[in-house]
Design a protein around this motif. Structure first.
Motif, PDB file in Angstrom:
ATOM      1  N   ASN A   1      48.344 -72.486 -47.327  1.00  0.00           N
ATOM      2  CA  ASN A   1      47.331 -73.215 -48.254  1.00  0.00           C
ATOM      3  C   ASN A   1      46.004 -72.397 -48.264  1.00  0.00           C
ATOM      4  O   ASN A   1      45.570 -71.989 -47.693  1.00  0.00           O
ATOM      5  N   ILE A   2      45.448 -72.926 -49.383  1.00  0.00           N
ATOM      6  CA  ILE A   2      43.681 -72.598 -49.519  1.00  0.00           C
ATOM      7  C   ILE A   2      42.911 -73.683 -49.722  1.00  0.00           C
ATOM      8  O   ILE A   2      43.376 -74.712 -50.523  1.00  0.00           O
ATOM      9  N   LYS A   3      41.658 -73.699 -49.571  1.00  0.00           N
ATOM     10  CA  LYS A   3      40.684 -74.740 -49.806  1.00  0.00           C
ATOM     11  C   LYS A   3      39.413 -73.719 -50.339  1.00  0.00           C
ATOM     12  O   LYS A   3      38.965 -72.870 -49.899  1.00  0.00           O
ATOM     13  N   ILE A   4      39.217 -74.415 -51.688  1.00  0.00           N
ATOM     14  CA  ILE A   4      38.343 -73.993 -52.524  1.00  0.00           C
ATOM     15  C   ILE A   4      37.067 -74.881 -52.690  1.00  0.00           C
ATOM     16  O   ILE A   4      37.349 -75.935 -53.086  1.00  0.00           O
ATOM     17  N   VAL A   5      35.807 -74.325 -52.450  1.00  0.00           N
ATOM     18  CA  VAL A   5      34.801 -75.242 -52.490  1.00  0.00           C
ATOM     19  C   VAL A   5      33.613 -74.445 -52.986  1.00  0.00           C
ATOM     20  O   VAL A   5      32.966 -73.677 -52.581  1.00  0.00           O
ATOM     21  N   PRO A   6      33.222 -74.822 -54.632  1.00  0.00           N
ATOM     22  CA  PRO A   6      32.302 -73.969 -55.277  1.00  0.00           C
ATOM     23  C   PRO A   6      31.057 -74.669 -54.762  1.00  0.00           C
ATOM     24  O   PRO A   6      30.747 -75.908 -54.289  1.00  0.00           O
ATOM     25  N   ASP A   7      29.892 -73.870 -54.835  1.00  0.00           N
ATOM     26  CA  ASP A   7      28.463 -74.439 -54.551  1.00  0.00           C
ATOM     27  C   ASP A   7      27.485 -73.463 -55.464  1.00  0.00           C
ATOM     28  O   ASP A   7      27.096 -72.392 -55.507  1.00  0.00           O
ATOM     29  N   ILE A   8      27.268 -74.574 -56.551  1.00  0.00           N
ATOM     30  CA  ILE A   8      26.464 -73.873 -57.802  1.00  0.00           C
ATOM     31  C   ILE A   8      25.107 -73.644 -57.239  1.00  0.00           C
ATOM     32  O   ILE A   8      24.322 -72.776 -57.808  1.00  0.00           O
ATOM     33  N   ASP A   9      24.621 -74.481 -56.534  1.00  0.00           N
ATOM     34  CA  ASP A   9      23.214 -74.154 -55.935  1.00  0.00           C
ATOM     35  C   ASP A   9      22.924 -73.004 -55.311  1.00  0.00           C
ATOM     36  O   ASP A   9      21.695 -72.536 -55.241  1.00  0.00           O
TER      37      ASP A   9
ATOM     38  N   LEU B   1      50.645 -58.351 -46.523  1.00  0.00           N
ATOM     39  CA  LEU B   1      51.645 -59.419 -45.859  1.00  0.00           C
ATOM     40  C   LEU B   1      51.862 -60.580 -46.690  1.00  0.00           C
ATOM     41  O   LEU B   1      53.065 -60.610 -46.918  1.00  0.00           O
ATOM     42  N   ASP B   2      51.006 -60.784 -47.530  1.00  0.00           N
ATOM     43  CA  ASP B   2      51.430 -62.030 -48.630  1.00  0.00           C
ATOM     44  C   ASP B   2      50.360 -61.937 -49.746  1.00  0.00           C
ATOM     45  O   ASP B   2      49.266 -61.330 -49.517  1.00  0.00           O
ATOM     46  N   ALA B   3      50.535 -62.526 -50.889  1.00  0.00           N
ATOM     47  CA  ALA B   3      49.602 -62.324 -52.094  1.00  0.00           C
ATOM     48  C   ALA B   3      49.851 -63.755 -53.087  1.00  0.00           C
ATOM     49  O   ALA B   3      50.946 -63.875 -53.052  1.00  0.00           O
ATOM     50  N   VAL B   4      48.720 -64.337 -53.185  1.00  0.00           N
ATOM     51  CA  VAL B   4      48.770 -65.179 -54.069  1.00  0.00           C
ATOM     52  C   VAL B   4      47.753 -65.267 -55.279  1.00  0.00           C
ATOM     53  O   VAL B   4      46.887 -64.479 -55.162  1.00  0.00           O
ATOM     54  N   SER B   5      47.919 -65.857 -56.208  1.00  0.00           N
ATOM     55  CA  SER B   5      46.914 -65.907 -57.163  1.00  0.00           C
ATOM     56  C   SER B   5      46.331 -67.711 -57.411  1.00  0.00           C
ATOM     57  O   SER B   5      47.118 -68.391 -57.218  1.00  0.00           O
ATOM     58  N   SER B   6      45.287 -67.757 -57.915  1.00  0.00           N
ATOM     59  CA  SER B   6      44.470 -69.006 -58.106  1.00  0.00           C
ATOM     60  C   SER B   6      43.406 -69.213 -58.889  1.00  0.00           C
ATOM     61  O   SER B   6      43.394 -68.182 -59.804  1.00  0.00           O
ATOM     62  N   TYR B   7      42.847 -70.387 -59.099  1.00  0.00           N
ATOM     63  CA  TYR B   7      41.449 -70.155 -60.062  1.00  0.00           C
ATOM     64  C   TYR B   7      40.625 -71.488 -59.468  1.00  0.00           C
ATOM     65  O   TYR B   7      40.961 -72.143 -58.626  1.00  0.00           O
ATOM     66  N   PHE B   8      39.376 -71.484 -59.965  1.00  0.00           N
ATOM     67  CA  PHE B   8      38.556 -72.351 -59.471  1.00  0.00           C
ATOM     68  C   PHE B   8      37.497 -72.460 -60.604  1.00  0.00           C
ATOM     69  O   PHE B   8      37.442 -71.501 -61.520  1.00  0.00           O
ATOM     70  N   GLY B   9      36.786 -73.702 -60.469  1.00  0.00           N
ATOM     71  CA  GLY B   9      35.551 -73.933 -61.673  1.00  0.00           C
ATOM     72  C   GLY B   9      34.374 -74.077 -60.549  1.00  0.00           C
ATOM     73  O   GLY B   9      34.278 -74.646 -59.872  1.00  0.00           O
ATOM     74  N   MET B  10      33.390 -73.570 -61.269  1.00  0.00           N
ATOM     75  CA  MET B  10      32.211 -73.707 -60.591  1.00  0.00           C
ATOM     76  C   MET B  10      31.334 -75.091 -61.251  1.00  0.00           C
ATOM     77  O   MET B  10      30.897 -74.953 -62.328  1.00  0.00           O
ATOM     78  N   ARG B  11      31.415 -75.923 -60.411  1.00  0.00           N
ATOM     79  CA  ARG B  11      30.721 -77.314 -60.946  1.00  0.00           C
ATOM     80  C   ARG B  11      30.292 -77.966 -59.541  1.00  0.00           C
ATOM     81  O   ARG B  11      30.842 -77.788 -58.668  1.00  0.00           O
ATOM     82  N   LYS B  12      29.462 -78.812 -60.092  1.00  0.00           N
ATOM     83  CA  LYS B  12      28.953 -79.939 -58.972  1.00  0.00           C
ATOM     84  C   LYS B  12      28.755 -81.332 -59.479  1.00  0.00           C
ATOM     85  O   LYS B  12      28.421 -81.315 -60.626  1.00  0.00           O
ATOM     86  N   ILE B  13      29.314 -82.467 -58.652  1.00  0.00           N
ATOM     87  CA  ILE B  13      29.298 -83.514 -58.982  1.00  0.00           C
ATOM     88  C   ILE B  13      28.212 -84.215 -57.883  1.00  0.00           C
ATOM     89  O   ILE B  13      28.331 -84.009 -56.663  1.00  0.00           O
ATOM     90  N   SER B  14      27.142 -85.125 -58.268  1.00  0.00           N
ATOM     91  CA  SER B  14      26.334 -85.606 -57.501  1.00  0.00           C
ATOM     92  C   SER B  14      25.682 -86.814 -57.939  1.00  0.00           C
ATOM     93  O   SER B  14      25.917 -87.197 -59.099  1.00  0.00           O
ATOM     94  N   ILE B  15      24.807 -87.571 -56.988  1.00  0.00           N
ATOM     95  CA  ILE B  15      24.063 -88.527 -57.533  1.00  0.00           C
ATOM     96  C   ILE B  15      22.498 -88.257 -57.510  1.00  0.00           C
ATOM     97  O   ILE B  15      21.967 -87.757 -56.541  1.00  0.00           O
ATOM     98  N   GLY B  16      22.187 -88.373 -58.777  1.00  0.00           N
ATOM     99  CA  GLY B  16      20.669 -88.194 -58.790  1.00  0.00           C
ATOM    100  C   GLY B  16      19.727 -89.377 -59.400  1.00  0.00           C
ATOM    101  O   GLY B  16      20.399 -90.621 -59.450  1.00  0.00           O
ATOM    102  N   GLU B  17      18.703 -89.299 -59.543  1.00  0.00           N
ATOM    103  CA  GLU B  17      17.747 -90.270 -60.153  1.00  0.00           C
ATOM    104  C   GLU B  17      17.253 -89.970 -61.303  1.00  0.00           C
ATOM    105  O   GLU B  17      16.660 -89.094 -61.650  1.00  0.00           O
ATOM    106  N   GLU B  18      17.314 -91.060 -62.248  1.00  0.00           N
ATOM    107  CA  GLU B  18      16.646 -90.750 -63.633  1.00  0.00           C
ATOM    108  C   GLU B  18      16.508 -92.448 -63.907  1.00  0.00           C
ATOM    109  O   GLU B  18      17.086 -93.270 -64.305  1.00  0.00           O
ATOM    110  N   GLY B  19      14.980 -92.347 -64.442  1.00  0.00           N
ATOM    111  CA  GLY B  19      14.777 -93.659 -65.069  1.00  0.00           C
ATOM    112  C   GLY B  19      14.583 -94.731 -64.312  1.00  0.00           C
ATOM    113  O   GLY B  19      15.096 -96.045 -64.780  1.00  0.00           O
ATOM    114  N   GLY B  20      14.660 -94.611 -62.688  1.00  0.00           N
ATOM    115  CA  GLY B  20      14.728 -95.548 -61.828  1.00  0.00           C
ATOM    116  C   GLY B  20      15.940 -96.061 -61.474  1.00  0.00           C
ATOM    117  O   GLY B  20      16.278 -96.974 -60.544  1.00  0.00           O
TER     118      GLY B  20
END
Length: 742
Positions: free
Chosen positions: A217-225, A296-315
């Motif tokens: 298996n693979i684990k993919i974690v994008p970090d846009i920052d 030994l082995d080969a696979v193909s996959s894909y990922f998206g560069m995106r971030k979901i977070s909590i920010g502050e706006e308008g209080g």
């Protein structure tokens, strides 16, 4: 990512022809428009795991042998089974050809391992089996898997005998209501908001050859920052082999990185194209496992560069996508089909609901207490829909409430997150829904946070809240509403439920929150609710809302589509315009007469029906009692009770003074009210509105032009309300606001 036309070997489907004449679909109350496309010799033939793709595989979907079992411990029968079934449609479904429920069942079929797979290990994969499955190869048990929503795999290499036909058998046990494990909306007694049960194999079954040292298996974690993507490429034997990773933009390789298996590899992605609903760009991955120069082995996959977070706006705490606030609007998607149960008839059908979600102008979808096959998330990734992923609940709304299987819930929650954490579309994990078997909420929030700190966690959509996780989520029907919190982001996890019956396209008629009998009123009411959302977003800090729902489901008739997917109930263009208003328009409100939501106000009230014109400004209410709003009973959803009202009716009056109304367009004056249940409201004796049913929180309601004009500027006014209690909780409070659009 464009999946290649992968090899589906002829041998994979040849046994289906032996039984094809024995299989015929049953006729359900409704059949979807995709049912005609189901062919026994080619059932869901698409590669089932788009984020870990190998070229060689064998699809085992098709006609299998079938028969009921006497118990969950019945010995493996000898010889052929008595009947046939079309896999992977659940036993209760019409497309299975069985359309019966049995607590214990047997499956069986033959297959041949291709000679070209010689020297490789052979894996058998099950997308999902509900609920307990014991798998036998050539009579040998490989083990028992429990859990109805997650994929599982066995290495069958040592069980294969020679080069001829191999025998696979699966015994399934599914007690449904009688077990305290996660089962979502399934019941043995379908009614109301609970639906036909799902038993047995309901996702693709397939074989795959792999080298002895392979990518498990693979684990993919994008970090846009940091402009990187982090990968862990796992091998089952914890090998220290090299891993070569290539990141591709179309056919162009933009980055190559070499690291070690089973350790984190950080790959730069400069000037990244970010994934979003408006631009769902996906990078392709080529991953090769090497020992020196040997592949030994080969696979193909894909990922998206995106971030979901909590920010502050308008209080307010807001949901941010890629470091910017984006208001989220999506439908509740329960993933049921009239002919396939949990299983969509075809991949096009699976894709269709998501395509319609996009066409309606939604940017999000809430997958409601069900987990879908990998390909559903692939299409959400490709089309650009943010996904709230619910954990299926135990002990949903049915008569039998067995003890909660806490061990099963804990284990299956972990498997849910780990099975789907690579999908860029999933931006939130929803742990509980409306208090169904809710327990140890803080503990599960902590569990999920440790597994996946990159996504939002919703402690519970509706009802039970414990101040943990990122989201405070209430349900409000029919109009939407917004909760209050200074430390969590705010969501209305369900609203709407507008019922609209299309004759000839209903499973069965039943009650819903509100019924409409024509398209004009249907789309207008939907638009009114979208106006509410724009107001709540702008003034109350609402970050997201979920409309109930994308399709009708059995007795529920509040879908934007009919259950058979034949009819779009309201103009898609009008629904889209309403959703875009909610997402993009800012509507500001200013209190003219404040409610008691924040600061309690004093009203005159009576539990006895008054004589005379009680709503008139001149009515004498000296003998009425005085009390602080709101009025109602403790525990009513969204209520802030200051004065107990537990009788059948209440009459209320409040005198207030208005200032100068210059610059205010009276047509923009609205009622801001929380009513449970029916309410009639008057302003200076003029009827403002009559509101049926109930709301679960405060919402905007348009009032009559006559009542708007009846308000006296720089003078005294009277608002009068009659509210009736019918069932359940009860509550009433109201105010008047001014609305301005920018």
């Amino acid at each position: 990512m464009k999946l290649r036309n992968l090899l589906i070997l002829a041998l994979a489907v040849s046994p289906a022809f032996l039984f094809a004449q024995q299989w015929q679909p049953k006729q359900a109350i409704l059949m979807s428009k995709f049912a005609k496309d189901v062919k026994a010799e080619s059932v869901l033939p698409e590669y089932p795991r788009p984020q870990l793709v190998r070229e060689k595989w064998m699809n085992l979907n098709g006609v299998w042998q079938f028969q009921p079992a006497t118990s969950k411990t019945e010995a493996l029968p000898s010889g052929n089974l008595s009947r046939s079934i079309l896999v992977p449609f659940p036993v209760e479904s019409a497309l299975s050809g069985v359309m019966e429920h049995h607590e214990s069942i047997w499956y069986r079929r033959k297959f041949k391992v291709p000679a070209t797979w010689k020297g490789e290990n052979v894996l058998i994969h099950f997308g999902a089996v509900d609920y307990e499955a014991e798998v036998f190869i050539n009579g040998k048990s490989l083990g028992i898997h429990t859990g109805g929503y997650d994929p599982f795999t066995y290495d069958i290499t040592s069980s294969i005998k020679g080069a001829g036909e191999q025998d696979i058998a699966v015994r399934v046990f599914d007690p449904t209501d009688n077990g305290g494990f996660p089962r979502g909306k399934q019941t043995l007694n379908p009614q109301g908001i609970m639906y036909t049960s799902v038993t047995g194999i309901w996702q693709t079954v397939w074989l795959e050859p792999v080298p002895k040292t392979n990518i498990s298996n693979i684990k993919i974690v994008p970090d846009i920052d940091k402009s990187v993507v982090k990968l862990i490429v796992n091998t089952g034997d914890k090998s220290s082999a090299d891993v070569e990773i290539k990141v591709k933009d179309g056919n162009k390789t933009i980055q190559t990185k070499v690291g070690k298996a089973n350790t984190e590899i950080i790959v730069p992605v400069s000037n990244a194209k970010l994934w979003s609903p408006d631009s769902p760009f996906l990078y392709d991955l080529s991953i090769t496992l090497k020992k020196g120069t040997q592949q030994l082995d080969a696979v193909s996959s894909y990922f998206g560069m995106r971030k979901i977070s909590i920010g502050e706006e308008g209080g307010f705490k807001k949901m941010f996508l890629n470091n910017k606030f984006l208001f989220q609007v999506g439908p509740l998607d329960q993933g049921f089909w009239p002919d396939g149960g949990y299983t969509a008839p075809t991949d096009e059908a699976l894709k269709y609901d998501l395509e319609m979600t996009k066409k309606f102008g939604f940017n999000m979808v809430r997958k409601h207490i069900k987990v879908e096959p990998y390909r559903w998330y692939y299409w959400a990734d490709k089309l650009g829909l943010m996904v709230w992923q619910d954990m299926p609940s135990p002990n949903s709304y049915t008569e039998k409430v067995p003890p909660i299987d806490k061990k099963a819930f804990t284990s299956e929650l972990t498997r849910l997150v780990e099975s789907h954490w690579n999908s860029p579309s999933i931006i939130s994990w929803v742990i509980f829904n409306e208090g169904q078997a809710q327990h140890n909420t803080a503990g599960y929030v902590d569990q999920v946070r440790k597994l996946d700190p990159t996504r939002l966690i919703n402690q519970g959509s509706g009802w039970e809240h414990f101040g943990v996780g990122d989201v405070l989520d209430i349900h409000s029907y029919p109009p939407p509403a917004v909760p209050t919190s200074a430390v969590q982001t705010l969501a209305c996890g369900e609203y709407g439920g507008i019922g609209y019956i299309i004759p000839g396209h209903t499973w069965k008629t039943g009650p819903t929150y509100i019924m409409i009998d024509n398209e004009k009123d249907y789309t207008k009411l939907y638009d009114d609710f979208s106006t509410d959302l724009a107001i709540f977003k702008t003034n109350k800090g609402l970050s997201a809302a979920v409309y109930t729902e994308i399709t009708d489901v059995e007795v529920e008739l509040n879908g934007l589509l009919t259950y058979d997917r034949e009819v779009i109930k309201g103009s898609a263009d009008k629904i889209r315009a309403s959703n875009e208003k909610a997402i993009k328009t800012n509507i500001y409100i200013k209190d003219v007469l404040p409610t008691s939501q924040d600061v309690a106000r004093t009203w005159k009230y009576s539990f006895e029906k008054p004589d005379g014109e009680w709503m008139a400004a001149s009515f004498k209410d000296e003998n009425w009692k005085s009390g602080l709003a709101g009025f109602g009973t403790k525990g009513t959803p969204g209520a802030n009770v200051k004065t107990v009202w537990n009788t059948s009716d209440i009459w209320l009056r409040q005198e207030f003074t208005l200032g100068d109304l210059k610059g205010i367009n009276r047509e923009d004056l609205v009622l801001y009210i929380h009513h449970d249940e029916d309410a009639e409201v008057y302003i200076n004796g003029v009827k403002a509105v009559v509101i049926p049913n109930y709301s679960s929180n405060y919402s905007m309601v348009k009032i009559s032009k006559e009542s708007q004009n009846a308000l006296i500027a720089n003078g005294k006014n009277v608002i009068a309300i009659h509210c009736t209690q019918k069932q359940g909780g009860q509550y009433i409070d109201a105010g008047i606001s001014y609305v301005e659009t920018k």
